[in-house]
Scaffold this motif. Structure first.
Motif, PDB file in Angstrom:
ATOM      1  N   ASN A  93      -5.474   8.531  -8.195  1.00 39.27           N
ATOM      2  CA  ASN A  93      -5.079   9.542  -7.220  1.00 39.27           C
ATOM      3  C   ASN A  93      -6.350   9.994  -6.509  1.00 39.27           C
ATOM      4  N   CYS A 114      -2.985   6.098   3.716  1.00 42.78           N
ATOM      5  CA  CYS A 114      -2.603   7.488   3.452  1.00 42.78           C
ATOM      6  C   CYS A 114      -1.347   7.506   2.601  1.00 42.78           C
ATOM      7  N   THR A 115      -1.364   8.306   1.529  1.00 39.09           N
ATOM      8  CA  THR A 115      -0.240   8.356   0.594  1.00 39.09           C
ATOM      9  C   THR A 115       0.846   9.356   0.983  1.00 39.09           C
ATOM     10  N   THR A 164     -13.728   8.694  -6.559  1.00 39.72           N
ATOM     11  CA  THR A 164     -13.241   9.898  -5.891  1.00 39.72           C
ATOM     12  C   THR A 164     -14.431  10.557  -5.207  1.00 39.72           C
ATOM     13  N   HIS A 169       3.925   7.784  -3.308  1.00 45.24           N
ATOM     14  CA  HIS A 169       3.561   9.163  -2.978  1.00 45.24           C
ATOM     15  C   HIS A 169       3.412  10.005  -4.231  1.00 45.24           C
ATOM     16  N   PHE A 222      -6.445   8.161   0.924  1.00 42.21           N
ATOM     17  CA  PHE A 222      -6.382   9.621   0.833  1.00 42.21           C
ATOM     18  C   PHE A 222      -4.927  10.059   0.926  1.00 42.21           C
ATOM     19  N   GLY A 223      -4.682  11.286   0.487  1.00 39.36           N
ATOM     20  CA  GLY A 223      -3.346  11.852   0.578  1.00 39.36           C
ATOM     21  C   GLY A 223      -3.358  13.155   1.355  1.00 39.36           C
ATOM     22  N   GLY A 242      -0.325   9.977  -4.688  1.00 37.43           N
ATOM     23  CA  GLY A 242      -0.718  11.248  -4.102  1.00 37.43           C
ATOM     24  C   GLY A 242       0.070  12.399  -4.718  1.00 37.43           C
ATOM     25  N   HIS A 243       0.516  13.323  -3.865  1.00 41.20           N
ATOM     26  CA  HIS A 243       1.438  14.417  -4.180  1.00 41.20           C
ATOM     27  C   HIS A 243       0.849  15.510  -5.067  1.00 41.20           C
ATOM     28  N   VAL A 281      -6.315  14.912  -1.928  1.00 35.93           N
ATOM     29  CA  VAL A 281      -5.766  15.184  -0.599  1.00 35.93           C
ATOM     30  C   VAL A 281      -6.854  15.767   0.292  1.00 35.93           C
TER      31      VAL A 281
END
Length: 289
Positions: A190, A46-47, A221, A140, A17-18, A173-174, A193
């Motif tokens: 991805n 975690c990203t 997802t 990230h 997860f991010g 992520g991001h 978040v």
């Protein structure tokens, strides 16, 4: 390859997860979901961007650290670690996102302890591991640029990033929106978040699972419901980011500045949980930074 002291010793799923984004309510829900799924901390990644928009930066860092999961540095960690003047998100100066950041970033920066900054300084910028003869890279944003936004509709950018990654699968992520995309024999995953909803008009947040099967790996997802009303109330009491407090309640972002046209047109359209399967043999897993 430098292995962690506690590499994966079985073929159980990975949870990724991010962006906890200072949302301690969502972070607690994510930890509870991992426990419900039987996924131990050593198989959780975690990203980055543990700290951002929401009301509880220090509490969220403390919860993530106590959980004992694997974390890479997002641009927010990079900036907070040195007490930087801004979040380093790469927002265009004067844009709505840039103006919003002038509210939440000083709030977060003033509430992060020295101990948390020291922890942030020690986070790796990326993570590599090999699983079932498949190579993974966790970043990230982009492969070479921490704050680069990569979205599902940007097929040329995805291809370019994957070529630069020199790996079979990139976990990133991001961007804030969950997606899984296959480009040739490579895959960009991805998971989304957990600190903010995905601009789809629902209050759920997102995470991902990578699950070994008899004939390959499955990338999913998944939605996560949590006490968004409490998170929004905490954010409103803080008074520093009312636009994001509304987002927690409506599921709609306060600004669409960073979104390409395709993703912008999908605003308020409920996202589907996605599953993509990659067929491959499943031998042993190791992990490295």
């Amino acid at each position: 390859m430098i292995e962690f002291d506690n590499p994966f010793h079985d073929y159980g799923p990975l949870l990724v997860f991010g962006g906890p984004y200072s949302n301690v309510d969502a972070t607690r829900a994510m930890r509870a979901e991992a426990q419900r799924l039987g996924i131990p901390p050593g198989r959780v990644i975690c990203t980055g961007d543990v700290v951002a928009y929401c009301a509880d930066p220090e509490l969220t860092v403390g919860l993530i650290r106590d959980w004992g999961i694997r974390v890479i540095a997002g641009n927010c960690e990079e900036q907070l670690a040195i007490g930087g003047a801004d979040c380093g998100c790469g927002f265009e100066e004067g844009s709505a996102c840039d103006l919003l950041a002038k509210g939440w970033y000083p709030y977060a920066n003033a509430r992060i302890s020295d101990a948390s900054r020291t922890w942030m300084k020690q986070l790796p910028p990326r993570l590599r591991f090999a699983f079932a003869d498949v190579s993974f890279l966790v970043v990230h944003g982009g492969v070479a640029q921490t704050n680069k936004f990569i979205f599902a509709s940007e097929t040329a950018a995805l291809a370019e990033e994957l070529q630069a990654a020199r790996t079979d699968v990139v976990i990133a992520g991001h961007a804030g929106l969950p997606f899984v995309a296959k480009v040739g024999n490579q895959l960009w995953f991805n998971p989304g978040v957990i600190g903010m909803p995905a601009n789809d008009g629902t209050t759920d947040v997102w995470f991902g699972l990578i699950t070994p099967a008899a004939d390959g790996l499955q990338f999913e997802t998944r939605r996560l419901a949590y006490d968004h009303q409490h998170a929004a109330a905490s954010l409103r009491r803080s008074g520093h980011a009312n636009g994001y407090a509304r987002t927690l309640l409506t599921g709609l972002w306060p600004s669409l500045d960073i979104l390409p046209a395709t993703e912008r047109a999908s605003t308020a359209k409920r996202l589907r949980q996605r599953t993509l399967k990659r067929t491959l043999p499943v031998p042993k897993l190791t992990m490295a930074v």
